[in-house]
Every structure is written in structure tokens, then in C-alpha cells.
Design an enzyme around this catalytic site. Structure first.
Site, PDB file in Angstrom:
ATOM      1  CE  LYS A 266      -3.869   2.014   2.658  1.00  0.00           C
ATOM      2  NZ  LYS A 266      -4.715   1.813   3.866  1.00  0.00           N
TER       3      LYS A 266
ATOM      4  CB  SER B  52      -7.897   3.791   3.225  1.00  0.00           C
ATOM      5  OG  SER B  52      -7.000   3.204   4.171  1.00  0.00           O
TER       6      SER B  52
ATOM      7  CB  SER C  25      -8.378   0.992   6.257  1.00  0.00           C
ATOM      8  OG  SER C  25      -9.044   2.224   6.287  1.00  0.00           O
TER       9      SER C  25
END
Length: 527
Positions: free
Chosen positions: A106, A187, A211
Site C-alpha cells: 500500500k 482505504s 481499512s
């Protein structure tokens, strides 16, 4: 005469020896890391070919074709990493189950090399720190190939309460591989979508509240939020030191356990991890098909939403858990006494965002980056591309907060810790002598809408484990109209191994993961 010659040529090709044709490339779609590692051990696959296959798949599905926008960029040295690891393999040195396994990271996690760590924001587009976060260093030491960076909800979805999950100014809007017009949640949007589309063998996400688990559930894969303090947060763009953690998003629980075994551990630079070395175990060794036998599991019935089709999937999952030897206990009211939790959590997140982000930005190497939250707010105001689709209302709220010694923050932190832990999960477990809690991770993915923002209205099980800092696992439990639904398993602090073992037992018996079809959208039923 020309036709006869062409037909004759075709006939000759048809009877040509099979050896004249190049062998088909082995597929990677839907294969977990453990399967790929076994193929490399047998010699039917190697580290270089595996990396090539994933890079090719990213080019075909992410950059072209359906254009998932799950991957922001791949590392230019990915093949060199693979070559070095293949040479080690040929020399008889295999570092472990992650040797030669390509992993996507990420893009709020720093990775050494030429790629910036942006958190999806143009304000950090040049943030090349040339350093590995400790969790990335652990992956490298274990032989993993750091393949690239995944897109995310910008600033890990803490900029606005009216955002569209999966969108960032750097990476654009991530699409759901099960239906391209549907949202991927956030996210860790790109990590979830990339895993579902088999753009890597494993991915890493981060979570403050939902997330990891929500994008994993919505994309139909496994996601695990560990106990806060089990995994280092150093060199990860922060929101909240009370709730932030990195964790695995994978195709199977076994892969999640193998990845967690590698990245878990103490980090002197992150005081929250002081106990990690003493608490961590080999999470793969704890997996067992019989892990649910004799377990008492509490059902978060009041948190599953109001869809009958989702409830039917959940009831089928509960029946499966019972068949595996668990005793299922209905919890009458899991929200009792927790009415003030949301307000306390917001105060914590806003105050810690202001302080923690400033500390991270101030310590960045080089020049040109914003150094405070106020700097980021000013940058966004000066750059229309940042605020085109939604505002920065949460940033602006955070900027009004006092420091970590403010009375409002200290009161909220004490209240949230009490409500989510001792009077939340701990009390729910103790009241009925439960080992775990179970609920629904997500409803069906909603349509992405940059103009109006997210319109998700479904299950809400992530808050309690997020605020308490306790482990939360999601495992596929089926689909509604082809859109995946996840089953959540939640445990007490440091019960990560037990949660993973329970999820593995359910996963192996149920086999509910669905294959993405990359369809344009969900078609209405034909009359």
C-alpha cells in the site's frame, strides 16, 4: 488454388509435433502463495517467471483492459530481485514460505527505491525517502519480492467525511474486479482489488478502522487486522498511533498467517510493539481444520445490516461453524452502553492525526514536502485537482484540535479504551464465556460515485476491534448478485493465532471465495 494452399498449410500445422509449439505459461489467477511456492519447489515454476507473469497481468488488467487502477507503479528492479532469489533457490537456499513471492505494498508504506510514498496525495508525489519501513525490510529478509505500490483512498480516507473510497489524486479511482462500476471500499482499496484480481501473490494494507477488512470483504478475499502493537508502524504515513496497524490481504488465511509470521515483531522505534516479540508465534503452525471444535462464538446479530440476502449467507455460515463443532451464542444487544464510543473515537483520530502526521512529515528526508497538517491543507487549497471531487473537512476539523495533552483528548482516549475493550469486546466475551465474536464484514459493493461520494449502508463490525486494538479477520462467505460478502471473526487482545485458526477452519470447510469476472456492472434480472 490459393485456398487449397492455405488449407494444406493449416493441415500441416495441425499435425506438427507438439514440441514445435511453445509450452503454455502457467496460470497465476486464483493461486495462493502456498500453491505457488509448492510449484517453485517442484520446479514447474520459478521466481523469475512468476514475477514476469504478475507484471504481465498488471499490464493487461490494471494498465489496460478493465484498467483497475489498483497498482500505482511497479518497482523497476522487480526482475532483478527475482533473479537474485532464483539464484539462491538454485543454490539450495530457500529462506522460507515467502521466498520468491511477489508482494504489493500500500502506498502509504515506505519502500526503498525510486518510487515515492504518496498516501495518494499530490502533496507527497516527490516523497522518495529511500528507506524501507521495518515491515518491508522483514519481507525482504524473508525472500519476498517487493513488486510495486497499490492505490488507496487518499490519506487513508481521513481527509473528508464525503469522500469516494478508492480514489486518490495520484492513482485515480480503483475499480472492483467483480463489477467495474462498483466500489472497492477503503482505504486499502488497491491492495484488496489487486489481490482479488491476482495481480500479486500477496498484498499489504493498513487499517485505522475498517481499512483492511472492508476492502478485503468487498473484493472477496481474506484480510487480517492484527492486534495493534504486533506489527511496526515506523515509516508508514500515520493517522492514529492508538489504532493504526498494517496487515495482510491475501487469497487464503494460510497465506495471511505466513505473511503475519514474517512481519510481526518488536521495533525499537515504535513503543507500541514492545510486547510483540514475546507475543508473536508461528501463525501457520496454529492452523488446524479442527480449530473450531468446542469453541463458543458470539453472534453480533444487531450489526449485520437489514438485507435478507446477506442475513441468509450469514445464517449459512453460522450453520457451517456449528457443523465444525462450535457452539453459536446469540448476543442480544452488542451496542448497549457504547453510545459514546463514536464521539470518543472521532476526538482521538482528529487529535492524533494532527500530531502524528506532523511528526511524520517533519522527519521526512529532503526538502519540499509539507511539514504539518496545516501545510497539507494549504497545498490542497492551492491545487484544484485535489479538491475536485470532495473536500478536506476532516483535515480542517483536525487542525482545530489541541495537542496530545489536551483535556478533551485525554478524556476521549480513556473513555474509548474503556468502552471498546473492558466494557466492549472483553465484556461480550466474558458474559457468555465466548472465545470469539462473529459478524458480517460488509454488504454488497455500492456503485462508485465521485460526485456524491460513498453511499455505503451496511454492517458495522469494524469499530469495536479497531478502537480496542484487537484482532479482526474477514473471510469470504459468499456473494450477493456476484458481489462478495465477508464473514468477520473478532477476538481478544493478542488472540491473533486463535482468530486466524478459526477463520482457516471455516474457510477450508466452506470454500466461498468467488472468482472475479471483470464485468462492467451488475445487470438487472431479466423478466
Amino acid at each position: 488454388m490459393q485456398k487449397i494452399s492455405l488449407l494444406a498449410a493449416a493441415a500441416l500445422l495441425a499435425i506438427a509435433p507438439a514440441a514445435a509449439m511453445p509450452p503454455p505459461l502457467p496460470p497465476v489467477e486464483g493461486k495462493d502463495a502456498a500453491t505457488l511456492q509448492a510449484e517453485m519447489e517442484r520446479g514447474t515454476l520459478d521466481d523469475e517467471l512468476l514475477t514476469t507473469l504478475y507484471l504481465d497481468r498488471i499490464a493487461k488488467l490494471d494498465d489496460h483492459g478493465p484498467q483497475l487502477n489498483a497498482v500505482i507503479a511497479t518497482f523497476p528492479d522487480a526482475m532483478q530481485q527475482a533473479q537474485r532469489l532464483y539464484a539462491e533457490r538454485k543454490a539450495g537456499r530457500v529462506r522460507g514460505p515467502l521466498h520468491g513471492i511477489p508482494v504489493l505494498i500500500k502506498d502509504n508504506i515506505e519502500v526503498q527505491g525510486p518510487l515515492a510514498t504518496t498516501a495518494g496525495s499530490l502533496a507527497l508525489k516527490d516523497n522518495v525517502t529511500n528507506r524501507d519501513a521495518p515491515i518491508v525490510a522483514r519481507l525482504r529478509d524473508a525472500g519476498a519480492i517487493i513488486l510495486g505500490k497499490t492505490n488507496l483512498s487518499e490519506w487513508a480516507n481521513i481527509r473528508s467525511s464525503n469522500s469516494t473510497s478508492g480514489w486518490s489524486a495520484i492513482g485515480g479511482l480503483t475499480k472492483n474486479p467483480h463489477a467495474l462500476d462498483r466500489n472497492v471500499c477503503g482505504s486499502s482499496s488497491g491492495s484488496g482489488a489487486a489481490m482479488a484480481a491476482s495481480l500479486a501473490a500477496m498484498t499489504i494494507g493498513t487499517e485505522t478502522d475498517g481499512s483492511i477488512t472492508c476492502p478485503a470483504g468487498v473484493n472477496g478475499v481474506v484480510g487480517f487486522k492484527p492486534t495493534v502493537g504486533l506489527v511496526s508502524r515506523t515509516f508508514i504515513v500515520p493517522i492514529s498511533h492508538s489504532q493504526d496497524t498494517a496487515g495482510p490481504i491475501t487469497l487464503t488465511v494460510r497465506d495471511a498467517a505466513a505473511l503475519l509470521t514474517v512481519v510481526a515483531g518488536s521495533d525499537p522505534a515504535d513503543p507500541a510493539t514492545a510486547e510483540a516479540d514475546a507475543r508473536k508465534v508461528d501463525y501457520s503452525a496454529a492452523l488446524s481444520p479442527g480449530a473450531l471444535q468446542g469453541k463458543r462464538i458470539g453472534v453480533l446479530r444487531d450489526r449485520i445490516g437489514d438485507r435478507a440476502d446477506v442475513a441468509a449467507l450469514f445464517d449459512a455460515a453460522l450453520a457451517q461453524l456449528t457443523d465444525l463443532g462450535a457452539t453459536v451464542v446469540e448476543i442480544e444487544d452488542s451496542r448497549k452502553g457504547l453510545e459514546d464510543l463514536s464521539g470518543a473515537e472521532l476526538e482521538i483520530l482528529m487529535t492524533e492525526l494532527k500530531a502524528d502526521l506532523a511528526a511524520y512529515l517533519a522527519a521526512l528526508p529532503g526538502t519540499g514536502a509539507p511539514r504539518t497538517l496545516a501545510d497539507v491543507i494549504a497545498f490542497n487549497k492551492a491545487n484544484p485537482a485535489e479538491l475536485r471531487w470532495f473536500d478536506q473537512s476532516l483535515f480542517e476539523l483536525a487542525e482545530t484540535k489541541g495537542g496530545l495533552d489536551s483535556p478533551d483528548y485525554r478524556e476521549a482516549k480513556a473513555k474509548a479504551a474503556r468502552l471498546a475493550g473492558p466494557e466492549g469486546i472483553d465484556l461480550l466475551l466474558a458474559a457468555d464465556r465466548l472465545d470469539l465474536l462473529v459478524g458480517v464484514t460488509n454488504g454488497p459493493a455500492w456503485t462508485s460515485d465521485l460526485v456524491n461520494g460513498d453511499h455505503y449502508n451496511g454492517p458495522s463490525v469494524s469499530q469495536l476491534p479497531a478502537v480496542a486494538g484487537y484482532p479482526h479477520l474477514t473471510v469470504p462467505m459468499g456473494a450477493v448478485e456476484g458481489l462478495p460478502i465477508g464473514l468477520s471473526l473478532i477476538g481478544a487482545k493478542w488472540s491473533d493465532a486463535a482468530v486466524l485458526a478459526a477463520g482457516h477452519a471455516y474457510e477450508q470447510a466452506s470454500r466461498k471465495r468467488v472468482t472475479p469476472t471483470f464485468r462492467a456492472g451488475v445487470e438487472p434480472a431479466q423478466k
